[in-house]
Design an enzyme around this catalytic site. Structure first.
Site, PDB file in Angstrom:
ATOM      1  N   ASP A 160       0.802  -1.224   0.000  1.00  0.00           N
ATOM      2  CA  ASP A 160       0.000   0.000   0.000  1.00  0.00           C
ATOM      3  C   ASP A 160       0.842   1.285   0.000  1.00  0.00           C
ATOM      4  O   ASP A 160       0.341   2.343  -0.330  1.00  0.00           O
ATOM      5  CB  ASP A 160      -0.941   0.023   1.228  1.00  0.00           C
ATOM      6  CG  ASP A 160      -0.204  -0.186   2.546  1.00  0.00           C
ATOM      7  OD1 ASP A 160       1.031  -0.314   2.529  1.00  0.00           O
ATOM      8  OD2 ASP A 160      -0.866  -0.219   3.609  1.00  0.00           O
ATOM      9  N   HIS A 161       2.109   1.187   0.362  1.00  0.00           N
ATOM     10  CA  HIS A 161       2.930   2.403   0.494  1.00  0.00           C
ATOM     11  C   HIS A 161       3.564   2.827  -0.830  1.00  0.00           C
ATOM     12  O   HIS A 161       3.388   3.943  -1.280  1.00  0.00           O
ATOM     13  CB  HIS A 161       4.031   2.195   1.532  1.00  0.00           C
ATOM     14  CG  HIS A 161       3.576   2.349   2.954  1.00  0.00           C
ATOM     15  ND1 HIS A 161       2.632   1.535   3.525  1.00  0.00           N
ATOM     16  CD2 HIS A 161       3.939   3.229   3.928  1.00  0.00           C
ATOM     17  CE1 HIS A 161       2.432   1.915   4.786  1.00  0.00           C
ATOM     18  NE2 HIS A 161       3.218   2.942   5.048  1.00  0.00           N
ATOM     19  N   ASP A 179       4.215  -1.321  11.307  1.00  0.00           N
ATOM     20  CA  ASP A 179       3.767   0.022  10.966  1.00  0.00           C
ATOM     21  C   ASP A 179       3.215   0.642  12.240  1.00  0.00           C
ATOM     22  O   ASP A 179       2.475  -0.009  12.987  1.00  0.00           O
ATOM     23  CB  ASP A 179       2.685  -0.022   9.885  1.00  0.00           C
ATOM     24  CG  ASP A 179       2.412   1.367   9.360  1.00  0.00           C
ATOM     25  OD1 ASP A 179       2.916   1.712   8.282  1.00  0.00           O
ATOM     26  OD2 ASP A 179       1.705   2.139  10.055  1.00  0.00           O
ATOM     27  N   ARG A 199      -0.101  12.765  10.425  1.00  0.00           N
ATOM     28  CA  ARG A 199       1.216  13.361  10.708  1.00  0.00           C
ATOM     29  C   ARG A 199       1.441  14.585   9.839  1.00  0.00           C
ATOM     30  O   ARG A 199       1.152  14.549   8.639  1.00  0.00           O
ATOM     31  CB  ARG A 199       2.335  12.351  10.434  1.00  0.00           C
ATOM     32  CG  ARG A 199       2.311  11.235  11.431  1.00  0.00           C
ATOM     33  CD  ARG A 199       3.505  10.314  11.318  1.00  0.00           C
ATOM     34  NE  ARG A 199       3.457   9.404  12.438  1.00  0.00           N
ATOM     35  CZ  ARG A 199       3.736   8.113  12.384  1.00  0.00           C
ATOM     36  NH1 ARG A 199       4.121   7.561  11.252  1.00  0.00           N
ATOM     37  NH2 ARG A 199       3.653   7.375  13.456  1.00  0.00           N
ATOM     38  N   SER A 226       7.096   7.117  12.875  1.00  0.00           N
ATOM     39  CA  SER A 226       7.024   5.846  12.163  1.00  0.00           C
ATOM     40  C   SER A 226       7.824   4.737  12.829  1.00  0.00           C
ATOM     41  O   SER A 226       8.773   4.991  13.566  1.00  0.00           O
ATOM     42  CB  SER A 226       7.559   6.094  10.754  1.00  0.00           C
ATOM     43  OG  SER A 226       8.262   4.980  10.276  1.00  0.00           O
ATOM     44  N   ARG A 269       9.639   2.695  11.206  1.00  0.00           N
ATOM     45  CA  ARG A 269      10.652   2.224  10.259  1.00  0.00           C
ATOM     46  C   ARG A 269      11.970   1.884  10.949  1.00  0.00           C
ATOM     47  O   ARG A 269      12.626   2.737  11.540  1.00  0.00           O
ATOM     48  CB  ARG A 269      10.836   3.224   9.104  1.00  0.00           C
ATOM     49  CG  ARG A 269      11.325   4.572   9.495  1.00  0.00           C
ATOM     50  CD  ARG A 269      11.175   5.570   8.349  1.00  0.00           C
ATOM     51  NE  ARG A 269       9.760   5.906   8.145  1.00  0.00           N
ATOM     52  CZ  ARG A 269       9.331   7.067   7.681  1.00  0.00           C
ATOM     53  NH1 ARG A 269      10.180   8.008   7.328  1.00  0.00           N
ATOM     54  NH2 ARG A 269       8.040   7.295   7.528  1.00  0.00           N
TER      55      ARG A 269
HETATM   56  C1  MIC Z   1       4.292   6.308   8.216  1.00  0.00           C
HETATM   57  O1  MIC Z   1       3.130   6.666   8.311  1.00  0.00           O
HETATM   58  O2  MIC Z   1       5.256   7.029   8.551  1.00  0.00           O
HETATM   59  C2  MIC Z   1       4.594   4.927   7.688  1.00  0.00           C
HETATM   60  C3  MIC Z   1       5.227   5.093   6.366  1.00  0.00           C
HETATM   61  O3  MIC Z   1       3.407   4.215   7.511  1.00  0.00           O
HETATM   62  C4  MIC Z   1       5.498   4.230   8.684  1.00  0.00           C
HETATM   63  C5  MIC Z   1       6.073   2.974   8.228  1.00  0.00           C
HETATM   64  C6  MIC Z   1       7.248   3.163   7.351  1.00  0.00           C
HETATM   65  O4  MIC Z   1       8.117   3.983   7.626  1.00  0.00           O
HETATM   66  O5  MIC Z   1       7.319   2.420   6.400  1.00  0.00           O
HETATM   67  C7  MIC Z   1       4.901   3.979  10.055  1.00  0.00           C
HETATM   68  O6  MIC Z   1       4.032   4.702  10.464  1.00  0.00           O
HETATM   69  O7  MIC Z   1       5.393   3.088  10.785  1.00  0.00           O
HETATM   70 FE1  SF4 Z   2       0.047   4.748   5.129  1.00  0.00          FE
HETATM   71 FE2  SF4 Z   2       1.434   5.445   7.317  1.00  0.00          FE
HETATM   72 FE3  SF4 Z   2      -0.077   7.222   6.021  1.00  0.00          FE
HETATM   73 FE4  SF4 Z   2      -1.234   5.310   7.362  1.00  0.00          FE
HETATM   74  S1  SF4 Z   2       0.036   6.921   8.213  1.00  0.00           S
HETATM   75  S2  SF4 Z   2      -1.784   5.991   5.294  1.00  0.00           S
HETATM   76  S3  SF4 Z   2       0.159   3.597   7.037  1.00  0.00           S
HETATM   77  S4  SF4 Z   2       1.751   6.202   5.230  1.00  0.00           S
END
Ligand code: MIC
Ligand code: SF4
Length: 647
Positions: free
Chosen positions: A64-65, A119, A379, A539, A541
């Site tokens: 999905d990313h 995630d 965010r 995140s 990550r």
């Molecule tokens: C995000 O919202 O920052 C992400 C991308 O979903 C991350 C995961 C990632 O860094 O791949 C998260 O929230 O953990």
């Molecule tokens: Fe995707 Fe992270 Fe955004 Fe949720 S917050 S939509 S998991 S990138």
């Protein structure tokens, strides 16, 4: 004594360890979730650990990313993930099916179960009464393989909801209120449990929105009771058998409680550049808006998008606003299409974006220079939208539409046509984009795993040296997020290729960091990061630990470190320490040379270690709060080398 919901779920899954707040416990994980930006590494680590197949009840691998697919890299990752799911027994969710958290809520989540996801917004499942937590990919890989998850036994805060939301005020405003109360730091080690008479008036998508954005508080997770509303939602998804009741006992004990009167809430917004920077929409009224985006795992449900569609009916987006919608799942798109609601978006002038993370992760639809963007996501860190000068405000879907129509921030309660969207009797169910359900948990042992050129090997750490001879490679302030450490957006495509991705560590903070750190590493010096409060927010990550490790970072000295990031640091053998005296943070400068005769002291006794600032000529103390298990991991250089070394 009566038990709260969190205790009930934790105790039902307890494996070993402490059962008092702050102590480390191991718990059993029922379900796992991965997504392509973190999952590729999770599956590579699963393979490196020699795990044969999925042993958790259910493992779902979502894509999905990274669905933009400019160049071969994203598609290589998807092909790898698909083939790994088949071989090792995970369910694979194809790109185009939707956002992991929305899909998991619709099709797999179940009250009372534990869910571990790579995630940070995995807590969305708390809306269904799951204990759903975010973790680094390697922890999720262990859980997929049937291993326990280690967490600090939480303290539980009850947020008691009373009253009912007024028309034009919705779940996003509730969680923004909680963020206003608690802020984005200082909540590590807590779980929020929602209760009180106001809960019954919130449908599952609303509860999921609230639980989702609990991630921004820094809590371990948030959880709602499982009641008639939960049952109705699961029944409408054709999954009533997944329902069980879940409620706190009379007299349940909580470490803290506060109350929110839903009737008294008004529309709120998180202002640039933090989800905790909350103001009333009324106080921002009249601010000119360039962009409005509805979507992300926080606000992309059928309920949210139908609310928006009905408000757009017969109206036009303001000529100065670029508006877009990214639905959360294919189910949501299908329902909007069948009910003729897509038409309202199209004729109002909304751009139809893919049902994926998309704009939320900053890999598309960035705002113009200095642009004001109102988004329904979770965010608004500086630069996350892809435009470093953009001013991003986080709002409810209702507030987003009001701005899209008027061109300025305006109070949605003044809109005509607001109506309460009810849950449908049954949702449209089409699971055809979930592959390998028939081999889930078993796998196809001889199926080939496809590895294109973008698929690298996970880096393996080295044992902790006895002596430290290091240099402060960077000094950063408070609230440094993992987006600061490892940028996403255009850099996301390197997630499965650590040497490439490591070139961008701290890119937006200090462009020269990666080259400088690599030069130190190559000259045999360890790199040290010095940071303020809440280092590693945001995140999950694990690249924010893995890539610094690749650049030779071995020590983090901070005022405080966030939960998921701290676990990731340990998993990759980086020693996380906090200052014994916060004033020492001010004294240390970037470039200072730090030494320590016995680094392993941090791994013994009370974890206090004395470092010498050889450049400025003073000693100072730092503390590593580590469990025995974590000390072993750090000494070995992380989880992968410690698995290789055996028990
Ligand atoms: C995000 O919202 O920052 C992400 C991308 O979903 C991350 C995961 C990632 O860094 O791949 C998260 O929230 O953990
Ligand atoms: Fe995707 Fe992270 Fe955004 Fe949720 S917050 S939509 S998991 S990138």
């Amino acid at each position: 004594m009566g038990r709260n919901i969190v205790e009930k779920i934790l105790e039902a899954h307890y494996v070993a360890g402490a059962r008092s707040a702050g102590g480390e416990a191991a718990i059993r994980i029922d379900q796992t979730l991965t997504q392509d930006a973190t999952g590729t590494m999770a599956f590579l680590q699963f393979e490196s650990m020699g795990l044969a197949r999925v042993k958790a009840e259910l493992a779902v691998s979502y894509v999905d990313h990274n669905t933009i697919q400019v160049g071969f890299e994203n598609a290589d990752d998807h092909a790898y993930l698909r083939s790994a799911a088949r071989r090792y027994g995970a369910v694979f969710s194809k790109p185009g099916n939707g956002i992991c958290h929305q899909l998991h809520l619709e099709r797999f989540g179940a009250p009372g179960k534990t869910l571990l996801g790579s995630d940070s917004h995995t807590p969305t499942g708390g809306g269904l009464g799951m204990l759903a937590m975010g973790a680094g990919g390697i922890d999720v890989a262990v859980a997929m393989g049937g291993g326990p998850f280690y967490l600090n036994w939480p303290r539980v805060r009850l947020v008691r909801l009373t009253g009912a939301l007024a028309s034009g005020v919705s779940a996003k405003d509730v969680i923004l209120k909680v963020l206003e109360r608690l802020g984005t730091k200082g909540n590590v080690g807590w779980v929020i449990e929602y209760g009180g008479p106001g809960v019954a008036g919130l449908d599952v998508p609303a509860r999921a929105t609230i639980a989702n954005m609990g991630a921004e508080l820094g809590v371990t997770t948030s959880v709602f009771p499982s009641d008639r509303v939960t049952r109705g939602f699961l029944a409408a998804q054709g999954r009533e058998t997944a329902w069980t009741e879940l409620k706190a006992d009379r007299g349940a004990r909580y470490d803290d409680t506060f109350e929110i009167d839903l009737s008294a809430l008004e529309p709120l917004a998180a202002c640039p550049h933090s989800p905790g920077n909350v103001a009333t929409v009324a106080s921002l009224a009249g601010l000119k808006v360039n962009q409005v985006l509805v979507g992300s795992c926080t606000n992309s449900s059928y309920r949210d998008l139908k609310t928006v569609a009905l408000l757009l009916r017969g109206r036009k987006v303001h000529p100065d606003v670029s508006a877009g919608v990214a639905p959360g799942s294919r189910q949501v798109v299908l329902m909007l299409a069948r009910e003729g609601l897509l038409e309202h978006f199209i004729s109002a002038g909304f751009r139809l974006l893919e049902n994926a993370c998309g704009f939320c992760i900053g890999n598309s639809v960035s705002p113009e220079t200095n642009g004001v963007s109102l988004r329904t996501c979770n965010r608004n860190f500086e630069g996350r939208s892809g435009t470093s000068s953009a001013q991003v405000y986080l709002v409810s879907p209702e507030t987003a539409v009001a701005a899209a129509l008027s061109g300025v921030v305006s109070d949605p309660r003044a809109l005509t046509g607001l109506s309460a969207v009810k849950r449908p009797k049954s949702f449209v169910v089409d699971d055809s984009m979930f592959l390998y359900r028939e081999t889930a948990g078993v796998g196809v042992p001889d199926a080939p795993v496809v590895r294109g050129p973008n698929i690298g090997e996970p880096p393996v750490g080295k044992p902790l040296p006895a002596q430290l001879e290091g240099v402060v490679a960077i000094k950063v302030g408070d609230k440094i997020t993992t987006d600061h450490i490892m940028p996403a957006g255009a850099r996301l495509k390197y997630r499965s290729n650590v040497p490439q991705y490591a070139r961008f560590v701290f890119e937006g903070v200090d462009r020269d960091f990666a080259a400088r750190a690599a030069a130190n590493r190559d000259a045999g010096r360890l790199n040290i990061i010095v940071a303020g409060e809440s280092y590693g927010q945001g995140s999950s990550r694990e690249h924010a630990a893995m890539c610094p490790m690749y650049l030779g970072v071995r020590l983090i000295l901070a005022k405080s470190i966030e939960r998921i990031h701290l676990a990731n640091l340990v998993n990759f053998g980086l020693l996380p320490c906090v200052f014994a005296d916060l004033a020492d943070y001010d004294r240390i400068q970037a470039g200072d040379r730090l030494t320590c005769g016995d680094l392993h002291a941090a791994l013994r006794g009370d974890g206090v270690v004395t470092l010498c600032n050889a450049t400025q000529g003073f000693d100072f103390a730092v503390r590593a709060h580590l469990t025995e298990r974590q000390r072993r991991l750090i000494a070995a250089g992380g989880l992968l080398p410690s698995v290789a070394a055996g028990p």
